[in-house]
Design a protein around this motif. Structure first.
Motif, short mmCIF file in Angstrom:
data_model
loop_
_atom_site.label_atom_id
_atom_site.label_comp_id
_atom_site.label_asym_id
_atom_site.label_seq_id
_atom_site.Cartn_x
_atom_site.Cartn_y
_atom_site.Cartn_z
N ARG A 31 0.99 6.53 -10.35
CA ARG A 31 0.09 5.44 -9.95
C ARG A 31 -0.40 4.64 -11.15
N ASN A 41 2.08 2.21 -3.43
CA ASN A 41 1.06 2.85 -4.26
C ASN A 41 0.58 4.17 -3.66
N ARG A 100 0.83 -1.21 0.00
CA ARG A 100 0.00 0.00 0.00
C ARG A 100 0.86 1.26 0.00
N PHE A 153 -6.04 -6.34 -5.39
CA PHE A 153 -6.34 -6.41 -3.96
C PHE A 153 -6.88 -7.77 -3.56
N ARG A 209 -7.95 -5.71 -15.14
CA ARG A 209 -8.12 -4.28 -14.94
C ARG A 209 -6.77 -3.61 -14.69
N GLN A 211 -8.19 5.08 -6.86
CA GLN A 211 -7.02 5.92 -6.61
C GLN A 211 -5.75 5.22 -7.07
N SER A 212 -5.67 3.92 -6.80
CA SER A 212 -4.45 3.19 -7.13
C SER A 212 -4.24 3.14 -8.64
N MET A 213 -5.31 3.36 -9.39
CA MET A 213 -5.17 3.35 -10.86
C MET A 213 -4.86 4.74 -11.40
N GLY A 214 -4.70 5.69 -10.51
CA GLY A 214 -4.27 7.02 -10.95
C GLY A 214 -5.39 7.91 -11.44
N MET A 239 -2.24 -2.52 -9.19
CA MET A 239 -2.43 -3.16 -7.89
C MET A 239 -3.65 -4.07 -7.95
#
Lengths: 255, 226
Positions: free
Chosen positions: A80, A52, A49, A87, A153, B130-133, A85
């Motif tokens: 980013r 990122n 975490r 999860f 994704r 958010q993590s994907m920008g 990422m």
């Protein structure tokens, strides 16, 4: 040695008064698969975490391709986008179809052309065996299918590094395999990955390097065969022992 | 069976106009209340300390303003806001003035409704975005609001029913609609059946809003099998 993708130096992470990560340094090279293992609650997920910028850090530096990753970075959004990422709990958007889930960030955040992204998304979905699910909603998918969607994704963003945070921990055993096979496939395709997992056999198979993590520190790192067959530290030995079971039959009371 | 008054009101189209005025005031006021309340609710949500853009001072000030208006009973708020209505629409009587009152009363209510709907959106999903920008604007527009849609619609139904109730109260200081008919023809001229007729019609309007809203909310909810 190939190019350095991710460079973490002297990372400190504190929650209130509890130190979760202490003076951690780690480098990941292009095409390398680094697997982080360690007891629950030792800070593995927190580390991902931090990479990122989902967590603020209290010391040290995280660099992706030389660019500092921090909540205050001006180009945080762009950085980013280069970090994919996945999860533990999938975190798919429940009100979007599988295809829309995959297309949202490439189209909106990266500003790529819709038709081009759509084509790629469908190709990626096909690659993980989900081409028939493009128009389904997450609730209509099994856990394994949700996680494969989440991987697609992340992939569709063309990330320079993929972070996997215990992606099979919430899955039924029979679905674990279908997800791990996708990750193995990505490893073979040369993707740079940082994987946190509790699946030891998988870790051994997929990793170029095992990082054993405990109490917020790297205790030991080695090539997988070496780590699993000849762990050097007591902590690592102890940890690996928790995965083997033996029954001492001499003491069984059969009266 | 019916009093002469009720029959006369019906024949002269006064009840029909009352229905129209009530519906008109409720719908227009709700729309304007959402135009104002929705952004305030979004700002309250994102500037909260757990929001995507925590700004303590903005959150605190907006929250105080919202609480201030919400703690004034509507009947007092109406009287106090008469000059404001006069300033905005030029009159302090009639439907336009009443719409101003209703909006002032309802917008803070709507803001809180929106804020609580947005709070229901899973934090993990927002982190994923958010993590994907994605930037904050994209998160609000593409994730927060769409994911909260069913809850927002349920909130809108509750808000509309509340505004409908307020619109009847507005009759006491010059509003029109079913509330006014109930008060001046029913209550003040001793025709209980006129009052009950207005009650019955109001219940039907509320029921239609409720059923329609629930149906739309269910249609837009993709989380469960429909």
């Amino acid at each position: 040695m190939s190019q350095v993708i991710l460079e973490i130096s002297h990372l400190h992470k504190v929650f209130d008064t509890v130190t979760v990560i202490e003076d951690l340094s780690l480098t990941v090279h292009e095409g390398e698969v680094v697997v982080i293992i360690g007891p629950s609650g030792c800070g593995k997920s927190t580390l991902l975490r931090c990479i990122n910028a989902l967590e603020t850090i209290q010391g040290g530096e995280i660099k992706l391709h030389g660019n500092t990753v921090s909540k205050n970075s001006k180009d945080l959004h762009e950085i980013r986008q280069k970090i994919g990422m996945v999860f533990q709990n999938y975190e798919l958007f429940p009100h979007m179809t599988v295809l829309d889930n995959v297309m949202l960030a490439p189209v909106k955040a990266q500003g790529r052309k819709k038709s081009e992204v759509r084509e790629e998304a469908l190709a990626l979905l096909k690659r993980v065996g989900l081409e028939s699910k493009a128009d389904s909603y997450p609730r209509q998918l099994s856990g394994g299918q949700k996680q494969r969607t989440a991987i697609v994704r992340a992939l569709c963003m063309h990330p320079e590094i993929l972070l996997f945070d215990e992606v099979t921990a919430a899955l039924d055993p029979q679905m674990v395999r279908e997800v791990l096979e996708v990750i193995l496939d990505l490893a073979n395709a040369g993707k740079t990955m940082l994987v946190v997992t509790h699946e030891m056999q998988f870790a051994r198979a997929v990793a170029d390097r095992i990082v054993f993590f405990d109490d917020g520190q790297i205790i030991e790192q080695a090539a997988p065969d070496e780590f699993f067959d000849h762990p050097k530290t007591d902590k690592a030995k102890q940890f690996l022992n928790t995965f083997t079971f033996e029954r001492d039959r001499s003491t069984t009371n059969r009266a | 069976m019916f009093s002469d008054m009720l029959i006369k009101l019906w024949d002269n189209g006064i009840i029909q106009r009352g229905i129209w005025e009530t519906v008109y005031m409720t719908v227009i006021s709700s729309l304007i209340a959402y135009v104002i309340g929705l952004p305030i609710g979004v700002i309250l949500n994102i500037t909260d300390k757990d929001g995507i853009r925590p700004i303590f001072i903005v959150n605190r000030i907006l929250s105080l303003i919202v609480n201030f208006f919400r703690s004034i009973p509507f009947i007092i708020l109406m009287v106090a806001m008469l000059p404001v209505a006069k300033f905005i629409v030029g009159v302090s009587l009639g439907n336009q003035a009443m719409i101003v009152m209703l909006v002032i009363a309802a917008a803070p209510y709507v803001a809180r409704m929106v804020e609580s709907s947005l709070k229901e959106v899973d934090a993990g999903v927002i982190e994923a975005a958010q993590s994907m920008g994605t930037n904050n604007f994209q998160i609000v527009w593409k994730v927060l609001l769409p994911e909260a849609k069913p809850s927002l619609i349920v909130g809108a139904v509750i808000s509309m029913v509340t505004i409908l109730g307020y619109s009847a109260m507005a009759a006491t200081i010059g509003g029109t609609g079913l509330g006014q008919i109930a008060i001046s023809y029913g209550h003040q001229r001793f025709n209980p059946d006129v009052t009950w007729c207005c009650v019955f019609l109001t219940v039907i309007i509320v029921q239609i809003i409720q059923e329609l809203g629930t149906w739309i909310a269910h249609k837009t909810d993709k989380r469960y099998a429909s």
